[in-house]
Design a protein around this motif. Structure first.
Motif, PDB file in Angstrom:
ATOM      1  N   TYR A 159     -18.108  -3.699  -5.553  1.00 21.34           N
ATOM      2  CA  TYR A 159     -17.351  -2.598  -5.044  1.00 21.34           C
ATOM      3  C   TYR A 159     -17.663  -1.453  -6.118  1.00 21.34           C
ATOM      4  O   TYR A 159     -17.207  -1.789  -7.585  1.00 21.34           O
ATOM      5  N   ASP A 160     -18.249  -0.471  -5.723  1.00 17.63           N
ATOM      6  CA  ASP A 160     -18.713   0.676  -6.913  1.00 17.63           C
ATOM      7  C   ASP A 160     -17.476   1.613  -6.907  1.00 17.63           C
ATOM      8  O   ASP A 160     -17.866   2.623  -6.354  1.00 17.63           O
ATOM      9  N   GLY A 161     -16.503   1.233  -7.283  1.00 19.28           N
ATOM     10  CA  GLY A 161     -15.251   2.213  -7.357  1.00 19.28           C
ATOM     11  C   GLY A 161     -14.670   1.996  -8.460  1.00 19.28           C
ATOM     12  O   GLY A 161     -14.778   1.135  -9.426  1.00 19.28           O
ATOM     13  N   LYS A 162     -13.548   2.751  -8.938  1.00 22.98           N
ATOM     14  CA  LYS A 162     -12.581   2.569 -10.180  1.00 22.98           C
ATOM     15  C   LYS A 162     -11.822   1.456  -9.841  1.00 22.98           C
ATOM     16  O   LYS A 162     -11.114   1.088  -8.806  1.00 22.98           O
ATOM     17  N   ILE A 163     -11.828   0.460 -11.000  1.00 22.18           N
ATOM     18  CA  ILE A 163     -11.111  -0.669 -11.080  1.00 22.18           C
ATOM     19  C   ILE A 163      -9.782  -0.616 -12.128  1.00 22.18           C
ATOM     20  O   ILE A 163     -10.375  -0.417 -13.258  1.00 22.18           O
ATOM     21  N   LYS A 165      -6.746  -1.490 -14.580  1.00 20.21           N
ATOM     22  CA  LYS A 165      -6.399  -2.894 -15.183  1.00 20.21           C
ATOM     23  C   LYS A 165      -4.787  -3.104 -15.171  1.00 20.21           C
ATOM     24  O   LYS A 165      -4.182  -2.184 -14.635  1.00 20.21           O
ATOM     25  N   SER A 166      -4.515  -4.288 -15.016  1.00 18.25           N
ATOM     26  CA  SER A 166      -3.394  -4.829 -15.119  1.00 18.25           C
ATOM     27  C   SER A 166      -2.947  -6.032 -15.993  1.00 18.25           C
ATOM     28  O   SER A 166      -4.196  -6.517 -16.591  1.00 18.25           O
ATOM     29  N   ILE A 167      -1.929  -6.290 -16.391  1.00 22.95           N
ATOM     30  CA  ILE A 167      -1.497  -7.491 -17.189  1.00 22.95           C
ATOM     31  C   ILE A 167      -0.850  -8.590 -16.204  1.00 22.95           C
ATOM     32  O   ILE A 167       0.008  -8.416 -15.411  1.00 22.95           O
ATOM     33  N   SER A 168      -1.466  -9.786 -16.544  1.00 22.01           N
ATOM     34  CA  SER A 168      -1.317 -10.584 -15.367  1.00 22.01           C
ATOM     35  C   SER A 168      -0.092 -11.696 -15.844  1.00 22.01           C
ATOM     36  O   SER A 168       0.786 -11.740 -14.796  1.00 22.01           O
ATOM     37  N   GLY A 169       0.443 -11.411 -16.846  1.00 21.38           N
ATOM     38  CA  GLY A 169       1.436 -12.283 -17.311  1.00 21.38           C
ATOM     39  C   GLY A 169       1.672 -13.694 -17.085  1.00 21.38           C
ATOM     40  O   GLY A 169       2.477 -14.490 -17.075  1.00 21.38           O
ATOM     41  N   SER A 170       0.200 -14.408 -16.547  1.00 19.70           N
ATOM     42  CA  SER A 170       0.426 -15.727 -16.021  1.00 19.70           C
ATOM     43  C   SER A 170      -1.303 -15.909 -16.063  1.00 19.70           C
ATOM     44  O   SER A 170      -2.199 -15.318 -16.044  1.00 19.70           O
ATOM     45  N   THR A 178      -1.967 -10.966  -7.351  1.00 19.21           N
ATOM     46  CA  THR A 178      -0.797 -10.453  -6.902  1.00 19.21           C
ATOM     47  C   THR A 178      -0.540  -9.264  -7.689  1.00 19.21           C
ATOM     48  O   THR A 178      -0.238  -8.106  -7.353  1.00 19.21           O
ATOM     49  N   ASN A 179      -0.482  -9.317  -9.246  1.00 19.77           N
ATOM     50  CA  ASN A 179       0.056  -8.312 -10.011  1.00 19.77           C
ATOM     51  C   ASN A 179      -0.974  -7.214  -9.897  1.00 19.77           C
ATOM     52  O   ASN A 179      -0.622  -6.110 -10.118  1.00 19.77           O
ATOM     53  N   TRP A 180      -2.264  -7.846  -9.865  1.00 17.78           N
ATOM     54  CA  TRP A 180      -3.243  -6.359  -9.882  1.00 17.78           C
ATOM     55  C   TRP A 180      -3.015  -5.853  -8.458  1.00 17.78           C
ATOM     56  O   TRP A 180      -3.460  -4.654  -8.566  1.00 17.78           O
ATOM     57  N   CYS A 181      -3.132  -6.497  -7.647  1.00 20.47           N
ATOM     58  CA  CYS A 181      -2.732  -5.855  -6.119  1.00 20.47           C
ATOM     59  C   CYS A 181      -1.786  -4.797  -6.395  1.00 20.47           C
ATOM     60  O   CYS A 181      -1.897  -3.776  -5.764  1.00 20.47           O
ATOM     61  N   LYS A 182      -0.390  -5.072  -6.812  1.00 23.22           N
ATOM     62  CA  LYS A 182       0.590  -4.287  -6.998  1.00 23.22           C
ATOM     63  C   LYS A 182       0.516  -3.098  -7.708  1.00 23.22           C
ATOM     64  O   LYS A 182       0.813  -1.918  -7.377  1.00 23.22           O
ATOM     65  N   VAL A 183      -0.410  -3.311  -8.715  1.00 29.75           N
ATOM     66  CA  VAL A 183      -0.849  -1.903  -9.464  1.00 29.75           C
ATOM     67  C   VAL A 183      -1.981  -1.157  -8.743  1.00 29.75           C
ATOM     68  O   VAL A 183      -1.698   0.026  -8.822  1.00 29.75           O
ATOM     69  N   SER A 184      -2.903  -1.739  -8.227  1.00 26.91           N
ATOM     70  CA  SER A 184      -4.124  -1.003  -7.737  1.00 26.91           C
ATOM     71  C   SER A 184      -3.532  -0.583  -6.426  1.00 26.91           C
ATOM     72  O   SER A 184      -4.656   0.546  -5.814  1.00 26.91           O
ATOM     73  N   PHE A 186      -4.799  -2.288  -3.817  1.00 27.36           N
ATOM     74  CA  PHE A 186      -5.813  -3.027  -2.961  1.00 27.36           C
ATOM     75  C   PHE A 186      -5.236  -4.178  -2.308  1.00 27.36           C
ATOM     76  O   PHE A 186      -4.110  -4.731  -3.013  1.00 27.36           O
ATOM     77  N   LYS A 187      -5.745  -4.774  -1.324  1.00 26.09           N
ATOM     78  CA  LYS A 187      -5.471  -6.076  -0.680  1.00 26.09           C
ATOM     79  C   LYS A 187      -6.160  -7.160  -1.539  1.00 26.09           C
ATOM     80  O   LYS A 187      -7.296  -7.113  -2.195  1.00 26.09           O
ATOM     81  N   SER A 188      -5.454  -8.410  -1.532  1.00 23.49           N
ATOM     82  CA  SER A 188      -5.998  -9.502  -2.283  1.00 23.49           C
ATOM     83  C   SER A 188      -7.629  -9.889  -1.371  1.00 23.49           C
ATOM     84  O   SER A 188      -8.299 -10.751  -2.437  1.00 23.49           O
ATOM     85  N   PHE A 189      -7.879  -9.718  -0.357  1.00 18.56           N
ATOM     86  CA  PHE A 189      -9.043 -10.159   0.179  1.00 18.56           C
ATOM     87  C   PHE A 189      -9.971  -8.845  -0.014  1.00 18.56           C
ATOM     88  O   PHE A 189     -11.215  -8.936   1.039  1.00 18.56           O
ATOM     89  N   SER A 190      -9.835  -7.927  -0.513  1.00 21.95           N
ATOM     90  CA  SER A 190     -10.559  -6.614  -0.430  1.00 21.95           C
ATOM     91  C   SER A 190     -11.939  -7.033  -1.284  1.00 21.95           C
ATOM     92  O   SER A 190     -11.836  -7.882  -2.530  1.00 21.95           O
ATOM     93  N   ALA A 191     -12.972  -6.270  -1.061  1.00 18.78           N
ATOM     94  CA  ALA A 191     -14.076  -6.075  -1.892  1.00 18.78           C
ATOM     95  C   ALA A 191     -13.528  -5.647  -3.414  1.00 18.78           C
ATOM     96  O   ALA A 191     -14.311  -6.138  -4.444  1.00 18.78           O
ATOM     97  N   ALA A 192     -12.681  -4.700  -3.576  1.00 21.68           N
ATOM     98  CA  ALA A 192     -12.278  -4.297  -4.660  1.00 21.68           C
ATOM     99  C   ALA A 192     -11.842  -5.281  -5.676  1.00 21.68           C
ATOM    100  O   ALA A 192     -11.852  -5.231  -6.721  1.00 21.68           O
ATOM    101  N   ARG A 193     -10.850  -6.093  -4.973  1.00 19.40           N
ATOM    102  CA  ARG A 193     -10.088  -7.372  -5.920  1.00 19.40           C
ATOM    103  C   ARG A 193     -11.427  -8.337  -6.413  1.00 19.40           C
ATOM    104  O   ARG A 193     -11.021  -8.795  -7.302  1.00 19.40           O
ATOM    105  N   SER A 194     -12.299  -8.545  -5.358  1.00 20.34           N
ATOM    106  CA  SER A 194     -13.217  -9.462  -5.618  1.00 20.34           C
ATOM    107  C   SER A 194     -14.188  -8.918  -7.155  1.00 20.34           C
ATOM    108  O   SER A 194     -14.496  -9.459  -7.988  1.00 20.34           O
ATOM    109  N   GLU A 195     -14.585  -7.635  -6.836  1.00 22.38           N
ATOM    110  CA  GLU A 195     -15.007  -6.814  -8.125  1.00 22.38           C
ATOM    111  C   GLU A 195     -14.149  -6.980  -9.375  1.00 22.38           C
ATOM    112  O   GLU A 195     -14.695  -7.080 -10.293  1.00 22.38           O
ATOM    113  N   ARG A 196     -13.054  -6.904  -9.339  1.00 20.90           N
ATOM    114  CA  ARG A 196     -11.940  -6.989 -10.295  1.00 20.90           C
ATOM    115  C   ARG A 196     -12.138  -8.317 -10.889  1.00 20.90           C
ATOM    116  O   ARG A 196     -12.295  -8.560 -12.280  1.00 20.90           O
TER     117      ARG A 196
END
Length: 267
Positions: A159-163, A165-170, A178-184, A186-196
């Motif tokens: 995914y060639d876009g802005k990624i 940051k998030s704090i996982s806390g776990s 899930t915490n990253w998806c809430k912040v970003s 994006f969906k959990s099965f998205s290309a952006a999540r895979s890139e993250r």
């Protein structure tokens, strides 16, 4: 010369399971020879964190987080040290993808990194085991408390876009995602999540190499500890406490959120 099934399983056990707990005695190196793998820890040479991170990111693109993390460290050592690192069937660590076979448990990047740490710093001796455990625990606490990902590849794989940051806390894959998806957003099965997660894997390996370099220079010191809230939980639930019903050394609040005045044990 073909390996018998018993020889094959023995060699895999010596490298995979033996890498985690030191093994009993020595095991055959994977392959057709009769060479024996040396006892842990295996030789280590200082690695470049940036190069290791890049290798981990590329490894993630090929076979996921656990494979990428393990390869990021081991590939560098295979090039600098040679055998026995050149004998490891790194494909074995593919199973750690997505929190172990996609189940969302321990983050695969941490899983792969932990095996690499124990392979190079651990062993059957209590002192070596505790040394490796200290490095692993420090890595895990860093992961829980740090805004990630930091790594930026020269060319994005998925995914060639802005990624963001998030704090996982776990340290758990499903909580971290899930915490990253809430912040970003994006969906959990998205290309952006895979890139993250690919970039996160690179971060974990870069930090792992930094810790190992310090350890082998005799300069490792813990830089991260449990939060005050999590330590407070351990005061009641850990060894020697009033309840003594857990063994966790991880953040509690992401899952056990009814804490403080809402805690069922608080009168």
């Amino acid at each position: 010369m073909e390996l018998t099934r018993r020889e094959l399983l023995g060699s895999l056990g010596g490298l995979a399971i033996g890498a985690a707990i030191g093994g009993v005695g020595t095991r055959q190196v994977f392959g057709a020879t009769k060479e024996e793998a040396p006892a842990l820890p295996w030789p280590y040479k200082k690695l470049d964190p940036k190069a290791a991170a890049a290798a981990a990111y590329e490894g993630y693109g090929k076979a996921g987080c656990c494979y990428g993390a393990f390869l990021g460290v081991i590939d560098g050592l295979a090039k600098k040290v040679g055998a026995p690192y050149t004998t490891i069937p790194t494909e074995l660590w593919i199973v750690g993808e997505g929190g172990m076979a996609g189940t969302g448990n321990l983050c695969g990047a941490l899983n792969g990194a932990a095996y690499a740490i124990f392979l190079t710093a651990g062993g059957m001796e209590k002192e070596k085991r505790e040394e490796a455990f200290a490095i692993i625990q420090d890595l895990f606490h860093w992961y829980e408390q740090t805004k990630l990902p930091i790594y930026t590849p020269k060319k994005a794989i998925l995914y060639d876009g802005k990624i963001v940051k998030s704090i996982s806390g776990s340290t758990l894959c499903h909580v971290s995602v899930t915490n990253w998806c809430k912040v970003s957003g994006f969906k959990s099965f998205s290309a952006a999540r895979s890139e993250r997660c690919g970039r996160l894997t690179a971060d974990v390996v870069a930090h792992t190499v930094e810790l190992l370099n310090k350890d082998f220079a005799g300069a490792f010191k813990r830089g991260f500890a449990l939060s005050a809230a999590a330590q407070g939980c351990r005061d009641c639930h850990d060894k020697g406490s009033e309840l003594e019903n857990t063994r966790g050394i991880m953040e509690c609040g992401q899952c056990h959120f009814n804490l403080g005045t809402k805690h069922p044990e608080v009168k």
